[in-house]
Design a protein around this motif. Structure first.
Motif, PDB file in Angstrom:
ATOM      1  N   SER A  10       1.755  -7.135 -18.321  1.00 55.48           N
ATOM      2  CA  SER A  10       2.124  -8.088 -19.361  1.00 55.48           C
ATOM      3  C   SER A  10       0.888  -8.497 -20.137  1.00 55.48           C
ATOM      4  CB  SER A  10       2.769  -9.317 -18.721  1.00 55.48           C
ATOM      5  OG  SER A  10       3.184 -10.255 -19.691  1.00 55.48           O
ATOM      6  N   TRP A  11       1.097  -9.381 -21.089  1.00 57.38           N
ATOM      7  CA  TRP A  11      -0.007 -10.028 -21.787  1.00 57.38           C
ATOM      8  C   TRP A  11      -0.328 -11.324 -21.057  1.00 57.38           C
ATOM      9  CZ3 TRP A  11       0.135 -14.939 -23.943  1.00 57.38           C
ATOM     10  CH2 TRP A  11      -1.006 -15.311 -24.656  1.00 57.38           C
ATOM     11  N   VAL A  12      -1.640 -11.610 -20.957  1.00 57.48           N
ATOM     12  CA  VAL A  12      -2.064 -12.844 -20.307  1.00 57.48           C
ATOM     13  C   VAL A  12      -3.364 -13.306 -20.956  1.00 57.48           C
ATOM     14  CG1 VAL A  12      -3.354 -11.620 -18.496  1.00 57.48           C
ATOM     15  CG2 VAL A  12      -2.488 -13.926 -18.049  1.00 57.48           C
ATOM     16  N   GLN A  13      -3.566 -14.592 -20.974  1.00 58.91           N
ATOM     17  CA  GLN A  13      -4.808 -15.138 -21.539  1.00 58.91           C
ATOM     18  C   GLN A  13      -5.965 -14.970 -20.559  1.00 58.91           C
ATOM     19  OE1 GLN A  13      -3.838 -19.208 -22.598  1.00 58.91           O
ATOM     20  NE2 GLN A  13      -3.318 -18.588 -24.683  1.00 58.91           N
ATOM     21  N   PRO A  14      -7.184 -14.927 -21.070  1.00 59.82           N
ATOM     22  CA  PRO A  14      -8.349 -14.857 -20.173  1.00 59.82           C
ATOM     23  C   PRO A  14      -8.330 -16.000 -19.160  1.00 59.82           C
ATOM     24  CG  PRO A  14      -9.024 -14.426 -22.421  1.00 59.82           C
ATOM     25  CD  PRO A  14      -7.584 -14.843 -22.489  1.00 59.82           C
ATOM     26  N   GLY A  66     -13.428  -9.680  -5.471  1.00 63.15           N
ATOM     27  CA  GLY A  66     -13.386 -11.135  -5.495  1.00 63.15           C
ATOM     28  C   GLY A  66     -12.348 -11.703  -6.441  1.00 63.15           C
ATOM     29  N   ARG A  67     -11.813 -10.870  -7.310  1.00 66.00           N
ATOM     30  CA  ARG A  67     -10.781 -11.329  -8.260  1.00 66.00           C
ATOM     31  C   ARG A  67      -9.435 -10.666  -8.000  1.00 66.00           C
ATOM     32  NH1 ARG A  67     -11.195 -10.133 -13.504  1.00 66.00           N
ATOM     33  NH2 ARG A  67     -12.369  -8.199 -13.183  1.00 66.00           N
ATOM     34  N   THR A  76       9.497  -3.323   2.301  1.00 66.59           N
ATOM     35  CA  THR A  76      10.012  -2.820   1.029  1.00 66.59           C
ATOM     36  C   THR A  76       9.262  -1.583   0.548  1.00 66.59           C
ATOM     37  OG1 THR A  76       8.579  -4.293  -0.238  1.00 66.59           O
ATOM     38  CG2 THR A  76      10.776  -5.124   0.342  1.00 66.59           C
ATOM     39  N   ASN A  77       8.272  -1.137   1.324  1.00 69.53           N
ATOM     40  CA  ASN A  77       7.483   0.042   0.953  1.00 69.53           C
ATOM     41  C   ASN A  77       6.857  -0.123  -0.431  1.00 69.53           C
ATOM     42  OD1 ASN A  77       6.674   2.459   2.262  1.00 69.53           O
ATOM     43  ND2 ASN A  77       7.903   3.674   0.841  1.00 69.53           N
ATOM     44  N   THR A  78       6.280  -1.302  -0.626  1.00 69.62           N
ATOM     45  CA  THR A  78       5.727  -1.679  -1.930  1.00 69.62           C
ATOM     46  C   THR A  78       4.279  -2.129  -1.767  1.00 69.62           C
ATOM     47  OG1 THR A  78       7.910  -2.378  -2.727  1.00 69.62           O
ATOM     48  CG2 THR A  78       5.993  -3.220  -3.922  1.00 69.62           C
ATOM     49  N   VAL A  79       3.474  -1.765  -2.733  1.00 75.31           N
ATOM     50  CA  VAL A  79       2.084  -2.206  -2.789  1.00 75.31           C
ATOM     51  C   VAL A  79       1.931  -3.149  -3.973  1.00 75.31           C
ATOM     52  CG1 VAL A  79      -0.309  -1.484  -3.158  1.00 75.31           C
ATOM     53  CG2 VAL A  79       1.207  -0.108  -1.729  1.00 75.31           C
ATOM     54  N   TYR A  80       1.181  -4.210  -3.770  1.00 80.52           N
ATOM     55  CA  TYR A  80       0.966  -5.204  -4.819  1.00 80.52           C
ATOM     56  C   TYR A  80      -0.506  -5.268  -5.186  1.00 80.52           C
ATOM     57  CZ  TYR A  80       5.612  -6.749  -3.443  1.00 80.52           C
ATOM     58  OH  TYR A  80       6.954  -6.802  -3.153  1.00 80.52           O
ATOM     59  N   LEU A  81      -0.770  -5.612  -6.419  1.00 73.97           N
ATOM     60  CA  LEU A  81      -2.124  -5.896  -6.873  1.00 73.97           C
ATOM     61  C   LEU A  81      -2.111  -7.270  -7.526  1.00 73.97           C
ATOM     62  CD1 LEU A  81      -5.029  -4.839  -7.179  1.00 73.97           C
ATOM     63  CD2 LEU A  81      -4.389  -4.043  -9.466  1.00 73.97           C
ATOM     64  N   GLN A  82      -2.670  -8.233  -6.813  1.00 70.74           N
ATOM     65  CA  GLN A  82      -2.810  -9.583  -7.356  1.00 70.74           C
ATOM     66  C   GLN A  82      -4.104  -9.652  -8.136  1.00 70.74           C
ATOM     67  OE1 GLN A  82      -0.686 -12.318  -7.200  1.00 70.74           O
ATOM     68  NE2 GLN A  82      -2.141 -13.256  -8.612  1.00 70.74           N
ATOM     69  N   MET A  83      -4.012  -9.992  -9.408  1.00 63.87           N
ATOM     70  CA  MET A  83      -5.179 -10.032 -10.281  1.00 63.87           C
ATOM     71  C   MET A  83      -5.384 -11.455 -10.765  1.00 63.87           C
ATOM     72  SD  MET A  83      -4.551  -6.519 -12.455  1.00 63.87           S
ATOM     73  CE  MET A  83      -3.176  -7.186 -13.354  1.00 63.87           C
ATOM     74  N   ASN A  84      -6.520 -12.029 -10.399  1.00 64.61           N
ATOM     75  CA  ASN A  84      -6.858 -13.397 -10.787  1.00 64.61           C
ATOM     76  C   ASN A  84      -8.084 -13.404 -11.687  1.00 64.61           C
ATOM     77  OD1 ASN A  84      -4.775 -14.350  -9.111  1.00 64.61           O
ATOM     78  ND2 ASN A  84      -6.147 -14.468  -7.346  1.00 64.61           N
ATOM     79  N   ARG A  85      -8.259 -14.505 -12.382  1.00 69.73           N
ATOM     80  CA  ARG A  85      -9.421 -14.691 -13.283  1.00 69.73           C
ATOM     81  C   ARG A  85      -9.584 -13.468 -14.186  1.00 69.73           C
ATOM     82  NH1 ARG A  85     -12.003 -15.763  -8.472  1.00 69.73           N
ATOM     83  NH2 ARG A  85     -13.810 -14.474  -8.970  1.00 69.73           N
ATOM     84  N   LEU A  86      -8.507 -13.073 -14.803  1.00 67.56           N
ATOM     85  CA  LEU A  86      -8.517 -11.884 -15.651  1.00 67.56           C
ATOM     86  C   LEU A  86      -9.432 -12.070 -16.853  1.00 67.56           C
ATOM     87  CD1 LEU A  86      -4.771 -10.967 -15.290  1.00 67.56           C
ATOM     88  CD2 LEU A  86      -6.658  -9.395 -14.864  1.00 67.56           C
ATOM     89  N   GLN A  87     -10.056 -10.967 -17.232  1.00 76.77           N
ATOM     90  CA  GLN A  87     -10.988 -10.940 -18.349  1.00 76.77           C
ATOM     91  C   GLN A  87     -10.514  -9.910 -19.357  1.00 76.77           C
ATOM     92  OE1 GLN A  87     -14.504  -9.728 -16.274  1.00 76.77           O
ATOM     93  NE2 GLN A  87     -14.630 -11.594 -15.035  1.00 76.77           N
ATOM     94  N   VAL A 119      -1.507  -3.839 -19.050  1.00 71.35           N
ATOM     95  CA  VAL A 119      -2.028  -5.198 -18.876  1.00 71.35           C
ATOM     96  C   VAL A 119      -2.933  -5.497 -20.067  1.00 71.35           C
ATOM     97  CG1 VAL A 119      -3.524  -6.689 -17.502  1.00 71.35           C
ATOM     98  CG2 VAL A 119      -1.887  -5.154 -16.369  1.00 71.35           C
ATOM     99  N   THR A 120      -2.634  -6.556 -20.771  1.00 69.20           N
ATOM    100  CA  THR A 120      -3.431  -6.965 -21.923  1.00 69.20           C
ATOM    101  C   THR A 120      -3.925  -8.381 -21.710  1.00 69.20           C
ATOM    102  OG1 THR A 120      -2.115  -5.567 -23.398  1.00 69.20           O
ATOM    103  CG2 THR A 120      -3.461  -7.273 -24.418  1.00 69.20           C
ATOM    104  N   VAL A 121      -5.242  -8.542 -21.766  1.00 67.41           N
ATOM    105  CA  VAL A 121      -5.863  -9.858 -21.579  1.00 67.41           C
ATOM    106  C   VAL A 121      -6.527 -10.244 -22.890  1.00 67.41           C
ATOM    107  CG1 VAL A 121      -7.437 -11.254 -20.205  1.00 67.41           C
ATOM    108  CG2 VAL A 121      -6.296  -9.256 -19.171  1.00 67.41           C
ATOM    109  N   SER A 122      -5.976 -11.243 -23.524  1.00 62.04           N
ATOM    110  CA  SER A 122      -6.543 -11.697 -24.797  1.00 62.04           C
ATOM    111  C   SER A 122      -6.073 -13.102 -25.091  1.00 62.04           C
ATOM    112  CB  SER A 122      -6.143 -10.751 -25.931  1.00 62.04           C
ATOM    113  OG  SER A 122      -4.792 -10.916 -26.268  1.00 62.04           O
TER     114      SER A 122
END
Length: 123
Positions: A10-14, A66-67, A76-87, A119-122
């Motif tokens: 998705s789109w997310v702010q920095p 670290g982020r 559920t045979n699912t892998v997740y990627l939690q992304m914090n403090r996106l740049q 993934v769009t960070v702006s």
């Protein structure tokens, strides 16, 4: 059908957060290492993180350590990627990929890829 399907881009702010999902079918995550990779516009595809069912710790790229956090849900045979403090530098198409065996052995050993999720960070 053997496949991996990503979702959650998705789109997310920095400074914001996103969680990507990779649903695996046709094989068990107990038997294969899984990685997240990304490709930014005009750049080479790069590894973000790889997780092995048999090794102790995931392998993170220094740019995300670290982020970002990878996790697996066996039920559920699912892998997740939690992304914090996106740049803004994290803007890319993110791919989930399966290794040929249970080890994280590098880019050339990925033999199954998803279609990617943007993934769009702006601001």
């Amino acid at each position: 059908q053997v496949q991996v399907v990503e979702s959650g881009g998705s789109w997310v702010q920095p400074g914001g957060s996103l969680r990507l999902s990779c649903a695996a079918s046709g094989f068990s995550l107990d038997n294969y290492a899984i990685g997240w990779l990304r490709q930014a516009p005009g750049k080479e595809r790069e590894g973000v993180v790889c997780i092995s069912p048999s090794e102790g710790k995931p392998y993170y790229a220094s740019s995300v350590k670290g982020r970002f956090t990878i996790s697996r849900d066996k039920a559920t045979n699912t892998v997740y990627l939690q992304m914090n403090r996106l740049q803004s530098e994290d803007t890319a198409v993110y791919y989930c990929a399966k290794q040929k065996n249970q080890y994280c052995a590098g880019y050339s050993q990925y033999d199954l890829w998803g279609q990617g999720t943007q993934v769009t960070v702006s601001s």
